[in-house]
Design an enzyme around this catalytic site. Structure first.
Site, PDB file in Angstrom:
ATOM      1  N   TYR A 141      -5.997 -16.830   0.344  1.00 48.10           N
ATOM      2  CA  TYR A 141      -5.759 -17.520  -0.901  1.00 48.10           C
ATOM      3  C   TYR A 141      -6.815 -18.655  -1.215  1.00 48.10           C
ATOM      4  O   TYR A 141      -6.620 -19.440  -2.158  1.00 48.10           O
ATOM      5  CB  TYR A 141      -4.053 -18.081  -1.081  1.00 48.10           C
ATOM      6  CG  TYR A 141      -3.358 -16.631  -1.500  1.00 48.10           C
ATOM      7  CD1 TYR A 141      -3.018 -15.870  -0.290  1.00 48.10           C
ATOM      8  CD2 TYR A 141      -2.862 -16.326  -2.583  1.00 48.10           C
ATOM      9  CE1 TYR A 141      -2.319 -14.750  -0.578  1.00 48.10           C
ATOM     10  CE2 TYR A 141      -1.921 -15.486  -2.686  1.00 48.10           C
ATOM     11  CZ  TYR A 141      -1.765 -14.361  -1.597  1.00 48.10           C
ATOM     12  OH  TYR A 141      -0.653 -13.569  -2.233  1.00 48.10           O
ATOM     13  N   LYS A 202      -1.158 -10.183  12.574  1.00 49.98           N
ATOM     14  CA  LYS A 202      -1.691  -8.837  12.765  1.00 49.98           C
ATOM     15  C   LYS A 202      -2.968  -9.059  13.905  1.00 49.98           C
ATOM     16  O   LYS A 202      -4.170  -8.735  13.411  1.00 49.98           O
ATOM     17  CB  LYS A 202      -2.464  -8.286  11.428  1.00 49.98           C
ATOM     18  CG  LYS A 202      -2.838  -6.752  11.528  1.00 49.98           C
ATOM     19  CD  LYS A 202      -1.818  -5.784  11.733  1.00 49.98           C
ATOM     20  CE  LYS A 202      -2.268  -4.528  12.060  1.00 49.98           C
ATOM     21  NZ  LYS A 202      -1.344  -3.439  12.292  1.00 49.98           N
ATOM     22  N   ASP A 235       3.077  -5.204  10.143  1.00 49.50           N
ATOM     23  CA  ASP A 235       3.724  -3.781   9.771  1.00 49.50           C
ATOM     24  C   ASP A 235       4.964  -3.291  10.335  1.00 49.50           C
ATOM     25  O   ASP A 235       5.787  -3.057   9.622  1.00 49.50           O
ATOM     26  CB  ASP A 235       2.425  -2.636  10.047  1.00 49.50           C
ATOM     27  CG  ASP A 235       1.814  -2.825  11.310  1.00 49.50           C
ATOM     28  OD1 ASP A 235       2.161  -3.929  12.211  1.00 49.50           O
ATOM     29  OD2 ASP A 235       1.130  -2.203  11.953  1.00 49.50           O
ATOM     30  N   ASP A 259       3.400 -14.163   1.292  1.00 52.49           N
ATOM     31  CA  ASP A 259       3.751 -13.642  -0.030  1.00 52.49           C
ATOM     32  C   ASP A 259       4.527 -12.372   0.067  1.00 52.49           C
ATOM     33  O   ASP A 259       5.351 -11.930  -0.814  1.00 52.49           O
ATOM     34  CB  ASP A 259       2.495 -13.454  -0.642  1.00 52.49           C
ATOM     35  CG  ASP A 259       2.355 -13.227  -2.142  1.00 52.49           C
ATOM     36  OD1 ASP A 259       3.597 -13.503  -2.832  1.00 52.49           O
ATOM     37  OD2 ASP A 259       1.470 -12.624  -2.797  1.00 52.49           O
TER      38      ASP A 259
HETATM   39  C1  IPM Z   1       4.193 -15.980  -5.477  1.00 51.92           C
HETATM   40  C2  IPM Z   1       3.251 -15.338  -6.447  1.00 51.92           C
HETATM   41  C3  IPM Z   1       2.207 -16.062  -6.635  1.00 51.92           C
HETATM   42  C4  IPM Z   1       1.264 -15.817  -5.263  1.00 51.92           C
HETATM   43  C5  IPM Z   1       1.058 -15.326  -7.517  1.00 51.92           C
HETATM   44  C6  IPM Z   1       1.976 -15.494  -8.932  1.00 51.92           C
HETATM   45  C7  IPM Z   1      -0.138 -15.787  -7.630  1.00 51.92           C
HETATM   46  O1  IPM Z   1       3.297 -13.817  -6.097  1.00 51.92           O
HETATM   47  O2  IPM Z   1       4.591 -17.266  -5.347  1.00 51.92           O
HETATM   48  O3  IPM Z   1       4.666 -15.344  -4.502  1.00 51.92           O
HETATM   49  O4  IPM Z   1       0.906 -14.780  -4.828  1.00 51.92           O
HETATM   50  O5  IPM Z   1       1.502 -16.638  -4.474  1.00 51.92           O
HETATM   51 MG    MG Z   2       4.484 -13.346  -4.525  1.00 50.39          MG
END
Ligand code: IPM
Ligand code: MG
Length: 374
Positions: A141, A202, A235, A259
């Site tokens: 991210y 992983k 996985d 996530d």
């Molecule tokens: C979460 C959401 C966010 C992320 C999005 C909205 C960017 O999916 O908070 O899990 O991917 O972190």
């Molecule tokens: Mg999310």
């Protein structure tokens, strides 16, 4: 005078109605705060080219913590076409405001508790109680992406294998970033009487990045000899979680895996109406339901506000208002167990505001129907 100053960021879609519902319950429990509205979301992207304007960042820096509803995010191609005509072609780039807040304020812990409340008809199995610790600032991210491979990459050994028209996203994992998220998971386990922490990775394929994460996790685990430490491939754990969810107590993992796994775990305890998060750093935190802005339900007073109400509970815990936090959780548990107030996801026809009122009315009244309620 109000004790706390809270940045109040309802955002887009159902964010507003869910935040209202949380306010109803926060007021019922007697939480004393000044709520200061902050602009965030799609409207500010369209009209200003920035979904997280500087004035909102300033607000975050002058409050105790923030409470956030939801925002709409769309892929880059769509985001650009929705920008106001006078802003188009000026180099504005859409970046998710929640991801930005996590990074700019170094909110490195994303804590997502997933607990099966007794009586919730959506529980996958009874007694599930898993806390997911998602690393919140690095991994996939970091926002370093290339729609085409930069020419300079081909100077590096191994890069020649990448086709010239490939898109690339860079994953960065640091030792410090890994250490602090794993340590937070162990501290949580120690404080909450959890006996096991599972680090998810992983490392057989993502040798460099997951290798660092796993090595640091193993080092941290040695500092907590009384807590069992376990590792799992991402996985495989998806399968095992569905097979034996009660084998897991605390899961700690990198950003993208967290996530994904946190949505999986939320679904096992009722879905997005129950998934809530704390984005927590050393000095600041942003609390939010895990769900998105759900535009198709916006303004209908229909969705389940429990996720947002539980996010408010977590905010109170973080602020040290433990009695009020416990009272919110008890009231939520009681309303679920009684089963008289149910939003559409729970098979009922009650409105968002009715669920909030049912919980608010239960606050302060100890359980008179106690079957199965802690
Ligand atoms: C979460 C959401 C966010 C992320 C999005 C909205 C960017 O999916 O908070 O899990 O991917 O972190
Ligand atoms: Mg999310």
């Amino acid at each position: 005078m109000s004790r706390y100053r809270i940045a109040w960021l309802p955002g887009d879609g159902i964010g507003g109605e869910c935040c209202e519902a949380a306010r109803t319950v926060l007021d019922a429990v007697g939480f004393q705060a000044e709520y200061i509205h902050g602009d965030i979301g799609w409207e500010f992207w369209r009209t200003e080219g920035d979904p997280l304007p500087q004035r909102t960042l300033d607000l975050l820096r002058s409050t105790d913590c923030a409470f956030f509803g939801a925002i709409t995010s769309k892929p880059a191609s769509v985001a650009n076409t929705e920008l106001a005509p006078e802003l188009q072609g000026k180099g504005f780039v859409y970046r998710s405001p929640i991801v930005q807040m996590r990074q700019l304020l170094d909110l490195y812990v994303c804590l997502r508790p997933c607990k099966a409340f007794p009586g919730n008809p959506l529980n996958y199995q009874p007694d599930i109680d898993i806390a997911v610790f998602r690393e919140n600032t690095e991994g996939m991210y970091i926002g370093v992406e290339f729609p085409k491979v930069p020419e300079s990459f081909y100077a590096e050994p191994g890069m020649k294998r990448i086709p010239r028209d490939a898109a690339i996203s860079i994953r960065s994992v640091t030792r410090e970033g890994s250490r602090r998220i794993v340590q937070s998971a162990f501290e949580y386990a120690a404080k909450n009487g959890r006996s096991k922490v599972t680090a998810v990775h992983k490392a057989n394929v993502l040798r460099a990045t997951c290798g660092v994460f796993l090595e640091e996790a193993e080092k941290v685990a040695k500092e907590y000899p009384n807590i069992q430490f376990d590792t799992a491939n991402v996985d495989a754990i998806c399968m095992w979680l569905l097979k034996n969810p009660n084998n897991y107590e605390v899961i700690v993992t990198t950003n993208l895996f967290g996530d994904i796994l946190s949505d999986l775990c939320a679904q096992m305890v009722g879905g997005m109406g129950f998934g809530y998060s704390g984005n927590i750093g050393d000095k600041y935190a942003v609390f939010e339901p895990t769900h998105g802005s759900a535009p198709k339900y916006a303004g209908m007073n229909k969705v389940n506000p429990i996720a947002t109400i539980l996010a408010a509970k977590m905010m109170l815990e973080w602020l040290g208002e433990n009695a009020q936090a416990a009272e919110i959780e008890r009231a939520v548990a009681q309303v679920i167990a009684e089963g008289k107030t149910r939003t559409y996801d729970l098979g009922g026809a009650h409105k968002t505001s009715q669920m909030a009122e049912a919980i608010a009315c239960t606050v302060g009244k100890s359980a008179y129907v106690t079957s199965g309620v802690p």
